[in-house]
Structures are given as C-alpha cells and as structure tokens.
Write a protein that holds these residues in place. Structure first.
Motif, PDB file in Angstrom:
ATOM      1  N   LEU A 133      -7.285 -25.388 -14.443  1.00  0.00           N
ATOM      2  CA  LEU A 133      -8.129 -24.447 -13.698  1.00  0.00           C
ATOM      3  C   LEU A 133      -7.439 -23.108 -13.452  1.00  0.00           C
ATOM      4  O   LEU A 133      -7.957 -22.262 -12.752  1.00  0.00           O
ATOM      5  CB  LEU A 133      -8.529 -25.075 -12.357  1.00  0.00           C
ATOM      6  N   GLY A 134      -6.258 -22.929 -13.995  1.00  0.00           N
ATOM      7  CA  GLY A 134      -5.542 -21.668 -13.779  1.00  0.00           C
ATOM      8  C   GLY A 134      -4.397 -21.871 -12.811  1.00  0.00           C
ATOM      9  O   GLY A 134      -3.245 -21.958 -13.209  1.00  0.00           O
ATOM     10  N   CYS A 156      -2.214 -31.231  -9.913  1.00  0.00           N
ATOM     11  CA  CYS A 156      -0.870 -30.707 -10.180  1.00  0.00           C
ATOM     12  C   CYS A 156      -0.908 -29.191 -10.006  1.00  0.00           C
ATOM     13  O   CYS A 156      -1.894 -28.551 -10.368  1.00  0.00           O
ATOM     14  CB  CYS A 156      -0.458 -30.982 -11.618  1.00  0.00           C
ATOM     15  N   ASN A 157       0.164 -28.627  -9.486  1.00  0.00           N
ATOM     16  CA  ASN A 157       0.254 -27.174  -9.401  1.00  0.00           C
ATOM     17  C   ASN A 157       0.416 -26.602 -10.797  1.00  0.00           C
ATOM     18  O   ASN A 157       1.078 -27.207 -11.643  1.00  0.00           O
ATOM     19  CB  ASN A 157       1.460 -26.752  -8.563  1.00  0.00           C
ATOM     20  N   GLY A 158      -0.172 -25.435 -11.018  1.00  0.00           N
ATOM     21  CA  GLY A 158       0.046 -24.717 -12.268  1.00  0.00           C
ATOM     22  C   GLY A 158      -0.742 -25.274 -13.441  1.00  0.00           C
ATOM     23  O   GLY A 158      -1.674 -26.045 -13.273  1.00  0.00           O
ATOM     24  N   GLN A 159      -0.340 -24.830 -14.604  1.00  0.00           N
ATOM     25  CA  GLN A 159      -1.083 -25.167 -15.821  1.00  0.00           C
ATOM     26  C   GLN A 159      -0.312 -26.216 -16.604  1.00  0.00           C
ATOM     27  O   GLN A 159       0.693 -25.923 -17.232  1.00  0.00           O
ATOM     28  CB  GLN A 159      -1.286 -23.888 -16.644  1.00  0.00           C
ATOM     29  N   ILE A 160      -0.785 -27.456 -16.535  1.00  0.00           N
ATOM     30  CA  ILE A 160      -0.065 -28.562 -17.166  1.00  0.00           C
ATOM     31  C   ILE A 160      -0.876 -29.006 -18.379  1.00  0.00           C
ATOM     32  O   ILE A 160      -1.955 -29.560 -18.234  1.00  0.00           O
ATOM     33  CB  ILE A 160       0.047 -29.765 -16.190  1.00  0.00           C
ATOM     34  N   ASP A 161      -0.332 -28.749 -19.539  1.00  0.00           N
ATOM     35  CA  ASP A 161      -1.107 -29.041 -20.747  1.00  0.00           C
ATOM     36  C   ASP A 161      -0.659 -30.363 -21.367  1.00  0.00           C
ATOM     37  O   ASP A 161      -0.055 -30.389 -22.435  1.00  0.00           O
ATOM     38  CB  ASP A 161      -0.970 -27.872 -21.726  1.00  0.00           C
TER      39      ASP A 161
END
Ligand code: ADP
Length: 373
Positions: free
Chosen positions: A306-307, A325-330
């Motif tokens: 979600l950004g 989760c915080n941040g962008q976890i790909d």
C-alpha cells in the motif's frame, strides 16, 4: 446539553425490537458516535432522540429532564442527513437562513449576518447566491452543515452525513465537522457504519449489533480491548485476527497445533476453549529458523503493497491471517515464512460466548483475570 437514555427500546412490529434496552449518558459537548452494520438500529435511536420516532419503552432525558413526549421543535437540536435535504429552489443563503426559522426574536438583519458568518467559516462565502444544483457534492454537504449549526442549538444529530462523498472529500469533511463541533462546543450524536469515521471523530463510540449495545468507550479503548469477537472484527482494517485455540498445560495451543511458546500461565488450567485475538500489526514476519517464530511454517497467500505498509496474508489451520508490515515488502506469493506473534498484545475471548476475558492491559493469567464484560 447532556442526553441520557435509560432502558430505551423500540418495537416497530409486534415482538421485533429494532433497539433493545439502551443505557447511556452522552456528556455535554461530547462527540458521540453510533456505529454498527446496516440495520442495527442506529437511525432508529437517533430518530427517537430527535422526537421523530416514539420511544416504546424507557426514558429519554435532556439535561436531566424527561423528554419522551417533548415536541421535536422544542428539543433544541438540529439534524443533518445523508441526502443533504436542501431546498433546490432556494439559494445557499436562503437554505442556511432556514436553519434560523425558530428564532422568532432575531431580526432579519441579524439573521443574515449570522448566516454570512457561518458561510464564511465553512468556506461558502462566495456561493451565497447559488442554488444547490450549482454546487459540488462537498459544497452541498457543507451548506447542510451550515444550516444545522447556524441555529447554535446545543445538540446536533447527524445520520451518515458523508456517505455520498468521495473518499478525499470525506477525509476533509471529517476534520471540518470535528473542528466545527469543538469550536461551537455542541453535543454531537453521529451515526455511521464506517469504523474509520468513528475512530477518527468520536470522543466516544457506541457499537450496536441487532439493536443491542456491544460496547461503549473511547476509540482506543475499543480498539485495544474489544468487548467481544464481533467488536474485534468490526473495528480495524484489516480486522483483528481471531484464531481458535485451547489452553492445555499452561500453554496456548492454536487451532492447527501451533504453540504460543512464550506465553505460560502460572498454573495448569483445564482445557478451556478460547479464541485468540491479535491485531495484524502485532504479528511479524520472521526467518523460518528464528527461535521466536511460532512452530510451523507459513506460505504467503496474498500481499497488498500500500506504499507505507504491506498487508501479507498467510494461512494458519485453514484460516487466513493478516500481517501488517511497515514499508514495502515484496515477498513472492508462495514464499515460506515464519511468523512471530507479540504475545503480550493478544486478547483472549471465550469460545462459547465470544466475550473478552483477557486483554493486554490486564495480567495474562487466566486464573486471576476476572470476566471483563
Ligand atoms: P440502521 O440505521 O442501523 O441501518 P435502522 O434503525 O434503520 O438501522 O433499522 C433497525 C431495524 O428496524 C431494521 O431491522 C429495520 O428494518 C427496522 N425498521 C426501521 N425503520 C422501520 C419502520 N419504520 N418500520 C418497521 N421497521 C423498521
């Protein structure tokens, strides 16, 4: 103005209670939100306070005086509805002026001045001569608000006032309504089915289900210690994860056999069936070999980046679990991960009744924990 409801019920049809035994005191100057799914009785309750619907049983008090049979026009309250209910043939100024029709002692000049002041305050100053059809949805809703608050009635009732607006406007209007309410010091009773509106605007929230009160409290009280599994899954997006479990030999064993090995009770308890409630932000992804991971490995089923945060969905005992989760976890779909539940953050509910029996701010020893609700 203080509003008190004592054992208030509403029966529309024989034996069908739309609202049952409501007991609550809404403090003067409070922003009070009635929250619940469609059909739970929010509008009925609001309309009974307004005097637009008879109270079948119970007592309504306004500033300590019984008001069950008080004429709606004498209740000193204003209302705002979802559909704005503006007069299409009147200008913005005339629509707002309509909010002062009860003020028989006020001169026309005074009324116009008041109307202009409130229009200015709500950013409508340049639209006073326009008709509603020449305004955007947000501007129309602001006119409806201005018309309600111009009367300076001590109570304002709002029924889903932002439902017809787009997401960005809703966010702006949430702030405006809250600021306006605080500036004017009025008591606000605000109906919504949107938990975000309730959390961001309410000083207090009352959650209803099938006409019955589930919980009354400050937004964070309700978020952190939901009184039952219904409230737990109604507040929060994604909702609190609710995982069936049992207590055996002082450990919590999740449905599917996983043990919460950091949580031990001082004594063994009988094999009580429970439901563990854990917010998505209190589960962390960890290495599968990490000692603090709960036993067993999980596979990423779905992810939403979600950004500023990522929502990862895994499966536990045939049930979907959300992890924030915080941040962008790909992480690739299908990837094997370990998960770590922050055991000091879990709520425990009774499996039979769904009621909260233990939450993070009380000792997590079920032997010492009293039933909370
Ligand atoms: P909400 O505002 O939470 O969506 P309502 O107060 O409109 O819920 O409705 C509560 C219940 O009362 C629903 O089951 C609804 O069908 C019923 N109800 C509402 N208004 C009437 C009415 N005028 N006559 C009969 N039943 C009604």
């Amino acid at each position: 103005m203080e509003i008190e409801l004592i054992n208030v019920s509403k029966i529309y049809h024989r034996d069908v209670k739309a609202v049952s035994d409501i007991n609550v005191t809404i403090g003067s100057g409070e922003f009070f939100v009635l929250l619940g799914p469609s059909g739970c009785g929010k509008s009925t309750l609001l309309r009974m306070i307004a005097g637009l619907e008879d109270i079948t049983e119970g007592i309504l008090k306004m500033d300590g005086i019984i008001a069950n049979n008080l004429d709606p026009s004498k209740r000193n309250l204003s209302m705002v509805f979802q559909n704005y209910a503006l007069y299409p043939h009147l200008t913005v100024e005339e629509n707002i002026l309509f909010g002062l029709y009860k003020k028989k002692n006020m001169s026309k000049t005074e009324k116009i001045k008041k109307c202009k002041d409130i229009a200015e305050m709500m950013g409508l100053g340049q639209y006073l001569k326009r008709k509603p059809r020449e305004l955007s949805g947000g501007q129309r809703q602001r006119v409806a608000l201005a018309r309600a608050v111009v009367s300076e009635d001590p109570v304002c009732l709002m029924d889903e006032p932002l439902s017809n607006l787009d997401a960005k406007l809703r966010t702006n209007m949430r702030k405006e309504i809250k600021q306006l309410q605080k500036r004017l010091g009025i008591t606000m009773i605000y109906v919504t089915h949107d938990q975000v509106e309730a959390m961001t605007m309410g000083d207090k929230i009352m959650i209803l289900k099938n006409g019955r009160v589930q919980q009354i409290g400050k937004p964070l009280e309700i978020y952190n210690a939901p009184s039952n599994t219904f409230v737990a899954s109604f507040i929060g997006a994604p909702p609190m994860n609710l995982i069936p479990a049992r207590i055996a030999n002082g450990e919590i064993i999740l449905h599917g056999g996983h043990r919460l090995n950091l949580l031990r009770f001082q004594q063994n308890s009988d094999n009580r069936e429970i439901i563990i409630g854990i917010r998505p932000e209190h589960i962390n992804i960890s290495d599968i070999n990490n000692q603090r991971s709960i036993n067993g490995n999980f596979f990423v089923k779905y992810k939403e980046i979600l950004g500023t945060e990522t929502i990862v969905t895994v499966e536990l005992g045939g049930q979907e679990i959300f992890i924030r989760c915080n941040g962008q976890i790909d992480i690739p779909i299908g990837q094997e991960i370990g998960i770590n539940i922050e055991v000091d953050k879990i709520c425990i509910f009774d499996k039979e009744t769904g009621k909260l029996i233990s939450h993070p701010s009380v000792d997590l020893n079920l032997y010492r924990c009293n039933e909370i609700v």
